[in-house]
Design an enzyme around this catalytic site. Structure first.
Site, mmCIF file in Angstrom:
data_model
loop_
_atom_site.group_PDB
_atom_site.id
_atom_site.type_symbol
_atom_site.label_atom_id
_atom_site.label_comp_id
_atom_site.label_asym_id
_atom_site.label_seq_id
_atom_site.Cartn_x
_atom_site.Cartn_y
_atom_site.Cartn_z
ATOM 1 N N HIS A 83 4.111 9.089 -3.179
ATOM 2 C CA HIS A 83 3.692 8.061 -4.143
ATOM 3 C C HIS A 83 3.100 6.907 -3.341
ATOM 4 O O HIS A 83 3.508 5.753 -3.459
ATOM 5 C CB HIS A 83 4.866 7.615 -5.024
ATOM 6 C CG HIS A 83 4.542 7.684 -6.484
ATOM 7 N ND1 HIS A 83 4.870 6.726 -7.388
ATOM 8 C CD2 HIS A 83 3.864 8.620 -7.202
ATOM 9 C CE1 HIS A 83 4.440 7.051 -8.593
ATOM 10 N NE2 HIS A 83 3.825 8.206 -8.496
ATOM 11 N N HIS A 107 -5.487 15.236 -6.053
ATOM 12 C CA HIS A 107 -4.045 15.116 -6.240
ATOM 13 C C HIS A 107 -3.481 16.284 -7.048
ATOM 14 O O HIS A 107 -2.372 16.733 -6.813
ATOM 15 C CB HIS A 107 -3.738 13.791 -6.942
ATOM 16 C CG HIS A 107 -2.298 13.404 -6.920
ATOM 17 N ND1 HIS A 107 -1.679 12.924 -5.795
ATOM 18 C CD2 HIS A 107 -1.334 13.436 -7.892
ATOM 19 C CE1 HIS A 107 -0.408 12.665 -6.072
ATOM 20 N NE2 HIS A 107 -0.177 12.974 -7.328
#
Length: 719
Positions: A93, A47
């Site tokens: 998200h 990430h």
């Protein structure tokens, strides 16, 4: 408090492979502390480090005369003339939104807004691209409701209009929804703020809300597949407060205007760790932090928890020391925390102190720019088998199959929960192509869209990636905007599987080719990998967020067809039915190849429409559902019937690219035809807008009944 012993199990729980841990040992030449392991794990996970995708992201075009700042900062910055810039980015998200839909989606919006105002911009627009499992899946309705409520609650309270986006449903998202959030803001082109620290001995300042335990390990969780332990990950989801964020926006913009800021960085993924490391690394400096000074809202927090917390509404800043008192007064006025928590140092060190103990002492540059980078093995996606015979279906039945499905039904149920008009500058709301927002106090406007057709990408990653860019470009053109630049959100499964990595590589190559051909550079973006549950991956979903400029409000194509207007198609229709919406919705078939994207034709046809926009009452790009769906949507919005001459299913529902449907008065249609002939652009009259019936090659139904189906199907599917 005793720290856990570093064991192979603990290393694996931090998402670190044995070879990565060996590399860590090589760098620091000792066993790490627990806090150091957490810091390395946060900075080296997928990430934060893009370790599987960096090699391919570097191949994308990121520059152009309009680009002030490309990828690498919090958001991309593009010149819009008159000393102004638009600053924008899209981020995912996904994992948090599946675990805790309301807070996951809300904090997705909060995070992307901070990325924009961290750079000195006041946010003016938001969008979201949402992908859910089948409506019949037991979790889907709960996810849709929570995600939409979360986006609305945060965006509405913060005060940013949500002007566009997309919602799709497919079984591949049953165990892993996608929530991609976009934000854009405006700033003076000579007043952009960057994250690189500068100067030795400068105060490092913590700004905003207090630090809690929410979101600890969030970035690591976002870099792993889901399995049956998913509920245990609930504490890794952040909790948002839009009212605090609104205060943070105003305080930051006031502080920036005062000249006190050397550099500033949002505390997003991996919180204090990532923000401090990025600021130091970009400035070639070290950072010393004293965690005893960090404002906390929970007692007994450890160094590990403070460094990895992803509590929301927080910033980190390097401050001009002589401006401290003034800066503190601004934040106290807005009832926000302001604390000097460290300083910049000349040595390449990331030194963390807590309770008079050294909790971490690491070479800072090795945490960011020296993160692992993989050239993962990949295999090209095999060519799709030719599409067999398409089952017979009547045109109106085909249209009903589309408009009665939640994928293509009217999405008012979603966007009516968002405040699309806050700020009073929204010129075109969601529902019909790109959203448009006026540049306040000027005669300019900006257009925003997000697009991807995951079925295409799975069948043919190169063409699917190119098509996502081309569709975003067309959506901007269809409202009269000159496409400026794009942001991407690349959502894929596990990159350690060569077939999945092949999808990513193919899509990035297609995106790059289209962006180069259309002068549409990628200036920011995000990669979200490991979108899998129990080994089953999502459809590859490389979302493209596009931004375009209207130099004058007079350039806006925002009308609707009038009674008697002719329907014309710019571009060539061959009747491509492979991987179409019709096959998927009417027959449950996902077969054949994706449509071919002719980038030369895309550019030529788009430039022709922009040059001819004064002749056009209304325009729409042709994509999912082809001519029939676009004509119905245009007619339904205007409350007028439409009659299309062809009854051929391929002509009506084929998804050939580089096409636009336009509505013109008969006189303007004649002038458009003459201009098209001169420019060498294919143009065909396909029907007329009039009456109260939808007729497709003579197969007809009342508009009122079709409209009722179209406007009720989404709510019924997710109720």
């Amino acid at each position: 408090m005793d720290e856990p012993k570093i064991t192979p199990e603990l290393i694996a729980a931090h998402g670190m492979k044995p070879d990565e841990y060996a590399r860590l040992l090589e760098i620091i030449e000792r066993v790490p502390t627990f806090t150091e392991l957490g810091i390395f794990s946060a900075m080296w996970n997928e990430h934060c480090s893009y370790k599987s995708s960096k090699k391919w992201l570097r191949t994308l075009p990121t520059t152009g005369p309009q680009v002030i700042c490309g990828p690498g900062e919090n958001a991309g910055v593009v010149d819009i003339g008159d000393g102004q810039a638009v600053i924008f980015k899209m981020e995912s998200h996904n994992h948090p939104s599946y675990i805790e839909p309301h807070q996951g989606a809300a904090t997705g919006i909060g995070g992307i807004l901070r990325d924009v105002f961290t750079m000195g911009a006041r946010p003016i627009a938001a969008m979201d691209s949402l992908s859910f499992g089948l409506p019949s899946h037991p979790k889907t309705a709960h996810l849709v409701k929570g995600v939409v409520e979360g986006i609305g609650a945060y965006g509405n309270a913060f005060g940013v209009p949500n002007v566009g986006g997309e919602v799709r449903f497919h079984r591949s998202y049953n165990g892993n929804c996608l929530v991609n959030a976009f934000a854009a803001g405006l700033a003076d082109a000579d007043k952009i703020f960057y994250s690189a620290a500068s100067g030795v001995g400068m105060p490092v300042v913590y700004l905003g809300a207090k630090t809690g335990r929410d979101g600890v390990g969030g970035a690591t969780m976002a870099s792993a597949e889901f399995d049956d332990t998913i509920e245990e990950k609930r504490p890794t989801v952040q909790v948002g407060d839009p009212f605090t964020e609104k205060c943070l926006l105003e305080a930051c913009l006031e502080l920036m205007a005062s000249g006190a800021v050397i550099s500033i960085q949002d505390m997003g993924a991996a919180g204090l760790t990532c923000s401090a490391v990025e600021m130091g690394d970009k400035g070639g400096l070290g950072i010393r932090l004293d965690l005893d000074r960090v404002p906390v809202r929970e007692v007994g927090m450890t160094a590990y928890e403070m460094m990895l917390s992803e509590s929301q509404e927080r910033m980190l800043m390097v401050l001009k020391p002589e401006r401290e008192a003034m800066a503190r007064a601004i934040f106290e006025k807005w009832d926000l925390d302001f604390a000097i928590v460290g300083e910049t140092i000349a040595e390449d060190r990331f030194l963390i102190l807590h309770g008079n103990e050294v909790k971490a002492d690491l070479p800072l540059s090795k945490l960011s720019s020296s993160a692992p980078e993989y050239d993962r093995p990949w295999v090209e996606t095999p060519a799709s088998a030719a599409l067999g015979e398409v089952p017979a279906i009547a045109p109106i039945a085909a249209l009903r199959a589309l408009i009665g499905s939640p994928n293509y039904a009217h999405k008012a149920w979603v966007w009516e929960q968002y405040d699309c008009q806050v700020g009073a500058d929204t010129l075109r709301r969601p529902g019909m192509g790109a959203g448009v927002v006026r540049v306040h106090g000027s005669t300019k406007a900006l257009a925003f869209t997000s697009d991807v057709t995951p079925r295409y990408v799975k069948a043919n990653p190169f063409q699917g990636g190119a098509q996502a860019v081309a569709e975003a470009w067309r959506n901007l053109v269809a409202v009269g905007a000159l496409p400026l630049a794009a942001t991407d959100n690349l959502n894929f499964g596990n990159p350690e599987k060569p077939a999945i990595m092949g999808q990513l590589v193919g899509a990035v190559k297609g995106i790059g080719a289209a962006c180069r051909a259309l002068d549409f550079p990628i200036v920011s973006g995000n990669v979200s990998l490991y979108n899998e549950t129990d080994g089953a991956g999502i459809l590859p979903t490389p979302t493209i967020g596009g931004v375009g400029l209207l130099a004058s409000l007079d350039d806006l194509i925002s009308g609707l067809p009038g009674a008697g207007d002719l329907a014309l198609v710019i571009g060539r229709t061959e009747g491509h039915l492979g991987q179409t919406a019709l096959l998927a919705e009417a027959f449950g078939i996902e077969a054949g190849d994706a449509p071919h994207v002719d980038l030369v034709a895309e550019r030529k046809h788009g430039e022709f429409l922009l040059a001819s926009r004064k002749l056009v009452s209304a325009a729409s790009d042709l994509a999912d559902g082809g001519l029939a769906l676009a004509a119905f949507e245009m007619a339904e919005a205007a409350g007028i019937g439409v009659s299309l001459e062809s009854g051929d299913i391929g002509q009506l529902f084929g998804e050939d690219q580089a096409r636009y449907l336009v509505a013109c008065t008969p006189a303007n249609a004649e002038a458009l035809a003459a201009a098209a002939a001169q420019a060498g652009v294919p143009l065909a009259r396909v029907g007329q807008f009039s009456g109260a019936t939808v007729s497709l090659g003579g197969d007809a139904a009342p508009l009122a009944g079709l409209s009722a189906l179209y406007r009720s199907a989404f709510a019924e599917a997710v109720a």
